[in-house]
Scaffold this motif. Sequence first.
Motif, PDB file in Angstrom:
ATOM      1  N   LEU A  42      36.260  65.872  67.080  1.00 60.73           N
ATOM      2  CA  LEU A  42      35.054  66.582  67.528  1.00 60.73           C
ATOM      3  C   LEU A  42      33.776  65.988  66.943  1.00 60.73           C
ATOM      4  O   LEU A  42      32.675  66.312  67.382  1.00 60.73           O
ATOM      5  N   LEU A  43      33.938  65.139  65.940  1.00 59.06           N
ATOM      6  CA  LEU A  43      32.771  64.529  65.293  1.00 59.06           C
ATOM      7  C   LEU A  43      32.281  63.371  66.147  1.00 59.06           C
ATOM      8  O   LEU A  43      32.983  62.387  66.346  1.00 59.06           O
ATOM      9  N   ARG A  44      31.064  63.492  66.661  1.00 60.22           N
ATOM     10  CA  ARG A  44      30.524  62.505  67.614  1.00 60.22           C
ATOM     11  C   ARG A  44      29.400  61.649  67.056  1.00 60.22           C
ATOM     12  O   ARG A  44      28.921  60.745  67.727  1.00 60.22           O
ATOM     13  N   GLY A  45      28.925  61.989  65.869  1.00 63.79           N
ATOM     14  CA  GLY A  45      27.778  61.246  65.356  1.00 63.79           C
ATOM     15  C   GLY A  45      27.749  61.210  63.851  1.00 63.79           C
ATOM     16  O   GLY A  45      28.706  61.586  63.171  1.00 63.79           O
ATOM     17  N   GLN A  46      26.623  60.715  63.343  1.00 63.42           N
ATOM     18  CA  GLN A  46      26.375  60.645  61.909  1.00 63.42           C
ATOM     19  C   GLN A  46      24.939  61.042  61.659  1.00 63.42           C
ATOM     20  O   GLN A  46      24.060  60.823  62.500  1.00 63.42           O
ATOM     21  N   ASP A  47      24.720  61.592  60.462  1.00 62.79           N
ATOM     22  CA  ASP A  47      23.334  61.885  60.106  1.00 62.79           C
ATOM     23  C   ASP A  47      22.683  60.610  59.564  1.00 62.79           C
ATOM     24  O   ASP A  47      23.305  59.542  59.545  1.00 62.79           O
ATOM     25  N   GLU A  48      21.440  60.714  59.092  1.00 57.30           N
ATOM     26  CA  GLU A  48      20.706  59.528  58.631  1.00 57.30           C
ATOM     27  C   GLU A  48      21.331  58.872  57.406  1.00 57.30           C
ATOM     28  O   GLU A  48      21.059  57.716  57.103  1.00 57.30           O
ATOM     29  N   ASP A  49      22.201  59.599  56.718  1.00 55.97           N
ATOM     30  CA  ASP A  49      22.888  59.041  55.550  1.00 55.97           C
ATOM     31  C   ASP A  49      24.291  58.539  55.877  1.00 55.97           C
ATOM     32  O   ASP A  49      25.045  58.160  54.977  1.00 55.97           O
ATOM     33  N   GLY A  50      24.655  58.570  57.155  1.00 58.97           N
ATOM     34  CA  GLY A  50      25.968  58.103  57.569  1.00 58.97           C
ATOM     35  C   GLY A  50      27.078  59.132  57.434  1.00 58.97           C
ATOM     36  O   GLY A  50      28.258  58.806  57.566  1.00 58.97           O
ATOM     37  N   VAL A  51      26.714  60.394  57.189  1.00 57.47           N
ATOM     38  CA  VAL A  51      27.705  61.463  57.070  1.00 57.47           C
ATOM     39  C   VAL A  51      28.100  61.923  58.475  1.00 57.47           C
ATOM     40  O   VAL A  51      27.233  62.199  59.304  1.00 57.47           O
ATOM     41  N   PRO A  52      29.402  62.004  58.758  1.00 56.23           N
ATOM     42  CA  PRO A  52      29.833  62.442  60.084  1.00 56.23           C
ATOM     43  C   PRO A  52      29.323  63.840  60.412  1.00 56.23           C
ATOM     44  O   PRO A  52      29.245  64.712  59.544  1.00 56.23           O
ATOM     45  N   CYS A  53      28.981  64.033  61.673  1.00 52.63           N
ATOM     46  CA  CYS A  53      28.536  65.341  62.140  1.00 52.63           C
ATOM     47  C   CYS A  53      28.998  65.539  63.586  1.00 52.63           C
ATOM     48  O   CYS A  53      29.527  64.615  64.216  1.00 52.63           O
ATOM     49  N   LEU A  54      28.789  66.720  64.097  1.00 60.07           N
ATOM     50  CA  LEU A  54      29.362  67.078  65.386  1.00 60.07           C
ATOM     51  C   LEU A  54      28.664  66.450  66.586  1.00 60.07           C
ATOM     52  O   LEU A  54      29.296  66.272  67.626  1.00 60.07           O
ATOM     53  N   ASN A  55      27.397  66.133  66.476  1.00 63.24           N
ATOM     54  CA  ASN A  55      26.656  65.654  67.644  1.00 63.24           C
ATOM     55  C   ASN A  55      26.096  64.252  67.438  1.00 63.24           C
ATOM     56  O   ASN A  55      25.760  63.862  66.325  1.00 63.24           O
ATOM     57  N   GLN A  56      25.980  63.533  68.531  1.00 62.61           N
ATOM     58  CA  GLN A  56      25.541  62.133  68.491  1.00 62.61           C
ATOM     59  C   GLN A  56      24.174  61.963  67.850  1.00 62.61           C
ATOM     60  O   GLN A  56      23.910  60.956  67.215  1.00 62.61           O
ATOM     61  N   TRP A  57      23.308  62.921  68.023  1.00 67.71           N
ATOM     62  CA  TRP A  57      21.937  62.783  67.520  1.00 67.71           C
ATOM     63  C   TRP A  57      21.805  63.186  66.060  1.00 67.71           C
ATOM     64  O   TRP A  57      20.735  63.096  65.489  1.00 67.71           O
ATOM     65  N   GLY A  58      22.886  63.653  65.432  1.00 67.02           N
ATOM     66  CA  GLY A  58      22.845  63.954  64.013  1.00 67.02           C
ATOM     67  C   GLY A  58      23.098  65.412  63.696  1.00 67.02           C
ATOM     68  O   GLY A  58      23.602  66.178  64.523  1.00 67.02           O
ATOM     69  N   PHE A  59      22.742  65.758  62.485  1.00 68.96           N
ATOM     70  CA  PHE A  59      22.998  67.084  61.927  1.00 68.96           C
ATOM     71  C   PHE A  59      22.318  68.161  62.762  1.00 68.96           C
ATOM     72  O   PHE A  59      21.160  68.014  63.170  1.00 68.96           O
ATOM     73  N   SER A  60      23.041  69.250  63.021  1.00 67.27           N
ATOM     74  CA  SER A  60      22.496  70.338  63.828  1.00 67.27           C
ATOM     75  C   SER A  60      23.016  71.677  63.317  1.00 67.27           C
ATOM     76  O   SER A  60      23.841  71.740  62.396  1.00 67.27           O
ATOM     77  N   MET A  61      22.575  72.757  63.943  1.00 63.35           N
ATOM     78  CA  MET A  61      23.077  74.079  63.588  1.00 63.35           C
ATOM     79  C   MET A  61      24.572  74.183  63.864  1.00 63.35           C
ATOM     80  O   MET A  61      25.250  75.004  63.249  1.00 63.35           O
ATOM     81  N   ASP A  62      25.123  73.370  64.753  1.00 60.47           N
ATOM     82  CA  ASP A  62      26.576  73.341  64.943  1.00 60.47           C
ATOM     83  C   ASP A  62      27.263  73.007  63.615  1.00 60.47           C
ATOM     84  O   ASP A  62      28.257  73.630  63.249  1.00 60.47           O
ATOM     85  N   ASP A  63      26.738  72.024  62.916  1.00 63.36           N
ATOM     86  CA  ASP A  63      27.288  71.638  61.616  1.00 63.36           C
ATOM     87  C   ASP A  63      27.087  72.742  60.584  1.00 63.36           C
ATOM     88  O   ASP A  63      27.979  73.024  59.777  1.00 63.36           O
ATOM     89  N   VAL A  64      25.920  73.370  60.617  1.00 62.33           N
ATOM     90  CA  VAL A  64      25.621  74.456  59.678  1.00 62.33           C
ATOM     91  C   VAL A  64      26.639  75.577  59.853  1.00 62.33           C
ATOM     92  O   VAL A  64      27.136  76.146  58.876  1.00 62.33           O
ATOM     93  N   MET A  65      26.990  75.898  61.102  1.00 62.55           N
ATOM     94  CA  MET A  65      27.941  76.982  61.353  1.00 62.55           C
ATOM     95  C   MET A  65      29.372  76.584  60.992  1.00 62.55           C
ATOM     96  O   MET A  65      30.196  77.432  60.665  1.00 62.55           O
ATOM     97  N   LEU A  66      29.675  75.300  61.032  1.00 62.81           N
ATOM     98  CA  LEU A  66      31.010  74.811  60.695  1.00 62.81           C
ATOM     99  C   LEU A  66      31.238  74.744  59.180  1.00 62.81           C
ATOM    100  O   LEU A  66      32.356  74.973  58.696  1.00 62.81           O
ATOM    101  N   LEU A  67      30.204  74.442  58.431  1.00 62.24           N
ATOM    102  CA  LEU A  67      30.349  74.235  56.986  1.00 62.24           C
ATOM    103  C   LEU A  67      30.984  75.409  56.240  1.00 62.24           C
ATOM    104  O   LEU A  67      31.850  75.184  55.388  1.00 62.24           O
ATOM    105  N   PRO A  68      30.628  76.662  56.522  1.00 62.81           N
ATOM    106  CA  PRO A  68      31.296  77.757  55.801  1.00 62.81           C
ATOM    107  C   PRO A  68      32.800  77.801  56.062  1.00 62.81           C
ATOM    108  O   PRO A  68      33.578  78.138  55.168  1.00 62.81           O
ATOM    109  N   ASP A  69      33.222  77.471  57.283  1.00 61.13           N
ATOM    110  CA  ASP A  69      34.658  77.441  57.584  1.00 61.13           C
ATOM    111  C   ASP A  69      35.353  76.428  56.684  1.00 61.13           C
ATOM    112  O   ASP A  69      36.423  76.704  56.137  1.00 61.13           O
TER     113      ASP A  69
END
Length: 188
Positions: A152-179
């Motif tokens: 499900l990880l489609r992108g990376q943030d500016e530091d190269g950390v994997p995230c859910l969307n191609q354009w980078g870190f989003s509220m999708d990631d924020v909602m996933l982190l507590p899980d």
Amino acid sequence: LYHYGEGADPAECGGTGFNPGGGPVTLTGKKMLPVLVGEGVPAPVGAKGMAESLEICSYLAAHAEGGSVIAPATGRPDVDDWRARFKEVSTPLTRPRITKVPGVYDWTDPQDEAYARWKYSTKFGFDYDAAVAMTPDLLPKASKLLAQLEGLLRGQDEDGVPCLNQWGFSMDDVMLLPDLRMISCVKG
């Protein structure tokens, strides 16, 4: 900190866990965490802080230094589906263990753990002993779901950390982190 006070017995406080004698530290009028308190933090009438995790995240993102912006949630059905399936497995794994994580101030008072156990067993029918007994069956399921998350990880943030969307870190990631953070209390 907001808790029901010293000497509280959930069974004798009308099921609320609030001690009329000791009383809670009233921040929001409800037993809930987290609560953001500070100068300039908006709060509803009668409250001393902002509750609700996503409201806090949104507020902090809007006030981030350097113009940092967190993209809004996308509502991706595949992410929502994964989170729902993960919750079915992670809840029985984490709920009996989260109150036993060492060094977490929220659980230093045994009464806080007692209240949580009472609340989830009486109001939601959660069986702590059955959940612990299911651990050997749930661990491989959790591992399989965590492996599926990688797809499900489609992108990376500016530091190269994997995230859910191609354009980078989003509220999708924020909602996933507590899980993901919650499951860290489970050994295995």
